[in-house]
Design an enzyme around this catalytic site. Structure first.
Site, PDB file in Angstrom:
ATOM      1  N   LYS A 267       0.860  -1.185   0.000  1.00  0.00           N
ATOM      2  CA  LYS A 267       0.000   0.000   0.000  1.00  0.00           C
ATOM      3  C   LYS A 267       0.897   1.236   0.000  1.00  0.00           C
ATOM      4  CE  LYS A 267      -3.338   2.590   2.858  1.00  0.00           C
ATOM      5  NZ  LYS A 267      -4.225   2.609   4.037  1.00  0.00           N
ATOM      6  N   ASP A 272      -2.826  10.211   3.490  1.00  0.00           N
ATOM      7  CA  ASP A 272      -4.220   9.788   3.652  1.00  0.00           C
ATOM      8  C   ASP A 272      -4.978  10.808   4.499  1.00  0.00           C
ATOM      9  OD1 ASP A 272      -6.625   8.490   3.890  1.00  0.00           O
ATOM     10  OD2 ASP A 272      -5.874   6.901   5.228  1.00  0.00           O
ATOM     11  N   LYS A 279     -10.523  12.868   7.841  1.00  0.00           N
ATOM     12  CA  LYS A 279     -10.066  12.527   9.183  1.00  0.00           C
ATOM     13  C   LYS A 279     -10.044  13.781  10.043  1.00  0.00           C
ATOM     14  CE  LYS A 279      -6.852   8.773   7.962  1.00  0.00           C
ATOM     15  NZ  LYS A 279      -7.495   7.649   8.648  1.00  0.00           N
ATOM     16  N   ASP A 290       1.398   6.399   5.423  1.00  0.00           N
ATOM     17  CA  ASP A 290       0.460   5.445   4.840  1.00  0.00           C
ATOM     18  C   ASP A 290       1.028   4.772   3.583  1.00  0.00           C
ATOM     19  OD1 ASP A 290      -1.906   4.207   5.450  1.00  0.00           O
ATOM     20  OD2 ASP A 290      -3.160   5.558   4.258  1.00  0.00           O
ATOM     21  N   ASP A 349     -12.375   6.938   3.468  1.00  0.00           N
ATOM     22  CA  ASP A 349     -11.173   6.735   4.275  1.00  0.00           C
ATOM     23  C   ASP A 349     -10.741   5.263   4.284  1.00  0.00           C
ATOM     24  OD1 ASP A 349      -9.037   7.418   5.829  1.00  0.00           O
ATOM     25  OD2 ASP A 349     -10.189   7.683   7.692  1.00  0.00           O
ATOM     26  N   GLU A 351      -9.556   3.624   1.912  1.00  0.00           N
ATOM     27  CA  GLU A 351      -9.023   3.721   0.542  1.00  0.00           C
ATOM     28  C   GLU A 351      -7.960   2.671   0.246  1.00  0.00           C
ATOM     29  OE1 GLU A 351      -7.839   5.333   3.047  1.00  0.00           O
ATOM     30  OE2 GLU A 351      -5.687   4.963   2.774  1.00  0.00           O
ATOM     31  N   ARG A 353      -7.808  -0.533   0.837  1.00  0.00           N
ATOM     32  CA  ARG A 353      -8.334  -1.751   0.223  1.00  0.00           C
ATOM     33  C   ARG A 353      -8.756  -1.516  -1.219  1.00  0.00           C
ATOM     34  NH1 ARG A 353     -12.732  -2.128   4.959  1.00  0.00           N
ATOM     35  NH2 ARG A 353     -11.013  -1.001   5.987  1.00  0.00           N
TER      36      ARG A 353
HETATM   37  N1  BES Z   1      -4.405   4.578   6.767  1.00  0.00           N
HETATM   38  C1  BES Z   1      -5.534   4.292   7.564  1.00  0.00           C
HETATM   39  C2  BES Z   1      -5.240   3.300   8.680  1.00  0.00           C
HETATM   40  C3  BES Z   1      -4.344   3.777   9.801  1.00  0.00           C
HETATM   41  C4  BES Z   1      -4.882   4.308  10.954  1.00  0.00           C
HETATM   42  C5  BES Z   1      -2.991   3.619   9.714  1.00  0.00           C
HETATM   43  C6  BES Z   1      -4.065   4.701  11.996  1.00  0.00           C
HETATM   44  C7  BES Z   1      -2.177   4.019  10.744  1.00  0.00           C
HETATM   45  C8  BES Z   1      -2.701   4.549  11.891  1.00  0.00           C
HETATM   46  C9  BES Z   1      -6.637   3.699   6.701  1.00  0.00           C
HETATM   47  O1  BES Z   1      -6.684   4.146   5.400  1.00  0.00           O
HETATM   48  C10 BES Z   1      -7.924   4.110   7.347  1.00  0.00           C
HETATM   49  O2  BES Z   1      -8.209   5.273   7.366  1.00  0.00           O
HETATM   50  N2  BES Z   1      -8.692   3.126   7.847  1.00  0.00           N
HETATM   51  C11 BES Z   1      -9.914   3.384   8.468  1.00  0.00           C
HETATM   52  C12 BES Z   1     -10.897   2.347   7.978  1.00  0.00           C
HETATM   53  C13 BES Z   1     -12.326   2.629   8.359  1.00  0.00           C
HETATM   54  C14 BES Z   1     -12.827   3.852   7.624  1.00  0.00           C
HETATM   55  C15 BES Z   1     -13.139   1.422   8.003  1.00  0.00           C
HETATM   56  C16 BES Z   1      -9.718   3.289   9.983  1.00  0.00           C
HETATM   57  O3  BES Z   1      -8.928   2.463  10.419  1.00  0.00           O
HETATM   58  O4  BES Z   1     -10.338   4.059  10.689  1.00  0.00           O
HETATM   59 ZN    ZN Z   2      -4.941   4.782   4.594  1.00  0.00          ZN
HETATM   60 MN    MN Z   3      -7.802   5.945   5.188  1.00  0.00          MN
END
Ligand code: BES
Ligand code: ZN
Ligand code: MN
Length: 498
Positions: A267, A272, A279, A290, A349, A351, A353
């Site tokens: 990834k 992000d 966020k 990210d 968010d 993204e 996947r």
């Molecule tokens: N890049 C984030 C995941 C992340 C969170 C990495 C904290 C490092 C530290 C990912 O893209 C994300 O935002 N995931 C969301 C998914 C949710 C919207 C289902 C999350 O984990 O909140």
């Molecule tokens: Zn992300």
């Molecule tokens: Mn995200």
């Protein structure tokens, strides 16, 4: 900085600064005993007088004088006896290096590698020592006007008294060096801010890597081509950004034999923001990291190429920036993935996947034996496992076990979570084949469930490194270079099996 082995008579190595382990009972390792003799029993006397406790992590730097022929002598307490666990072993090495920070020591002769580390042997100790020292000495000061004073070390040498083990230790040393170079390389790319480290920048780095190693080749897939191919999920992520997304395809041919490749998919979201599902400000800090999955693939390929591993590898970096704007994807948009499956984007968010699912489908054309993706995919994995274990999910238990083993061997550990069908139900959408989110319960698992729908044609494992690839809180923010050690060890093991 050079890492070497010392197997000659240590008593004569006067140009060195020594590190000697001492237990609370006053025990030494083999070399420690010899060196105490060479110092006329000076250390034994200190312990007898009660001037040195040997408690784990307590150290004493002996003052230089005419009776002491070495540059410096550092006593490092190792606790109850000369058997230590993995964690303490690493801590003692790190503390030793720190003890020299007020000195001008250039050549270290470290005998801590002679400690007995539970369940491991001397070659392991040496490999781990190299990685631990390189980690302790790593510094990212590209953007500091005033550079912090860096250590004066030119060489760190590890003692090997048992000549029979010398060949195995040499091998372990070179593996440790290659892995730590891969780790540093990954950290250097990951630590860059997103205004510099864009998808275009990562593509340039991939090209430089291919230039450095003739066995590596690279091909960049631009947005136009992604459109032609039908990568609707990938493209939905980059729609709001002014940066061009790129699918960076690397190939390493370390063998002339025709071999189904092992593919590593990373990834590479260079920043992000969450997109329109924006966020909150505090949660956005750290999101330059990210792209750690992509940086890990680069670092692992570098380590594999340095070691000339006789393998066929593919590295795919799914790079894009996730931004909100008038052209960004919106919640409830429906896109068609490269696989033909449709996705309702319920949260922009989620993204990672979306870029990964099309990259996994793209991966099919290489007819890989194994596919491993590496992604800072979910905040949920940080809640589940904290910062110590990488989340591992797989559609193949053999592959999962191989990765868990490699994680233990490299002390870059992973922990498996279930990928049961029951969790798949959370991805239902009333309008498309699936939603891109499955709600809060089991967030790491449902993210992996989503990916598994695009990984049916091969043995696949997913490493969720959101908690382990980087530390993101407060002022102590840094990339760790994980899981380069785990993956490189997995590849080394693969060579030994083949
Ligand atoms: N890049 C984030 C995941 C992340 C969170 C990495 C904290 C490092 C530290 C990912 O893209 C994300 O935002 N995931 C969301 C998914 C949710 C919207 C289902 C999350 O984990 O909140
Ligand atoms: Zn992300
Ligand atoms: Mn995200």
């Amino acid at each position: 900085m050079k890492f070497t082995l010392q197997s000659v008579d240590l008593k004569k190595q006067h140009k060195f600064s020594l590190i000697i382990a001492v237990s609370e009972k006053g025990e030494f390792t083999a070399s420690g005993k010899e060196l105490d003799k060479a110092l006329n029993g000076q250390i034994t006397q200190l312990i007898k007088k009660g001037d040195f406790s040997g408690k784990s992590g307590h150290s004493l730097l002996l003052p230089q004088n005419s009776t002491q022929p070495y540059e410096h002598v550092l006593l490092m307490g190792c606790g109850k006896n000369i058997t230590v666990n993995e964690r303490d072993y690493k801590r003692l090495l790190t503390a030793s290096l720190k003890s020299f920070s007020q000195t001008k020591a250039t050549n270290l002769l470290c005998t801590l590698s002679e400690l007995t580390v539970a369940e491991h042997n001397l070659p392991w100790n040496i490999k781990q020592a190299v990685e631990t020292c390189a980690d302790a000495l790593y510094c990212f000061d590209t953007f500091k006007s005033e550079k912090p004073t860096s250590p004066t070390f030119k060489q760190i040498s590890f003692s090997v008294t048992d000549k029979k083990l010398l060949a195995a230790c040499e091998k372990a040393l070179s593996q440790g060096v290659a892995i730590s170079e891969g780790v540093s390389y990954t950290k250097n790319i990951a630590n860059l801010p997103s205004n510099i480290c864009t998808p275009t920048y990562i593509a340039q780095q991939a090209k430089l890597l291919a230039k450095e190693f003739p066995a590596i080749s690279v091909k960049i897939i631009e947005e136009r081509e992604m459109e032609k191919l039908g990568m609707g999920a990938f493209l939905s992520v980059t729609k709001g950004s002014a940066e061009n997304a790129k699918l960076i395809c690397l190939e390493y041919k370390g063998t002339s034999k025709k071999q189904a490749p092992i593919a590593l998919v990373g990834k590479g979201i260079t920043f992000d923001t969450g997109g329109l599902s924006l966020k909150p400000a505090d949660a956005m800090v750290g999101m330059k990291y990210d792209m750690c999955g992509a940086a890990t693939v680069l670092g692992t390929l570098k380590a594999a190429a340095t070691l000339k591993l006789p393998l066929h590898l593919v590295g795919l970096l799914a790079t894009a920036e996730n931004m909100p704007s008038g052209t960004a994807s919106k919640p409830e948009d429906i896109v068609t993935s490269l696989s033909g499956q449709t996705i309702e984007i319920m949260n922009t968010d989620a993204e990672g996947r979306l870029v990964l699912c099309d990259t996994l489908t793209y991966c099919e054309r290489y007819k890989p034996e194994v596919v491993i993706d590496i992604a800072t995919l979910t905040g949920a994995v940080v809640i589940a496992l904290g910062h110590h274990a990488t989340g591992l999910l797989s559609n193949n238990d053999g592959l999962a076990n191989d990765l868990l083993t490699a994680g233990k061997q490299s002390y870059d550990r992973a922990w498996q979570l279930p990928l049961w069908d029951e969790y798949q139900d959370q991805l239902k959408s009333p309008f498309a084949d699936m939603s891109n989110v499955g709600g809060r319960p089991g967030g790491t698992i449902t993210a992996a469930c989503f990916l598994s729908r695009f990984a049916k044609k091969f043995q696949w494992a997913h490493l969720d490194v959101a908690g382990t690839a980087a530390m993101m809180g407060g002022n102590d923010r840094y990339a760790t270079g994980r899981p380069v050690p785990l993956l490189t060890q997995y590849l080394i093991n693969k060579c030994e099996k083949k």
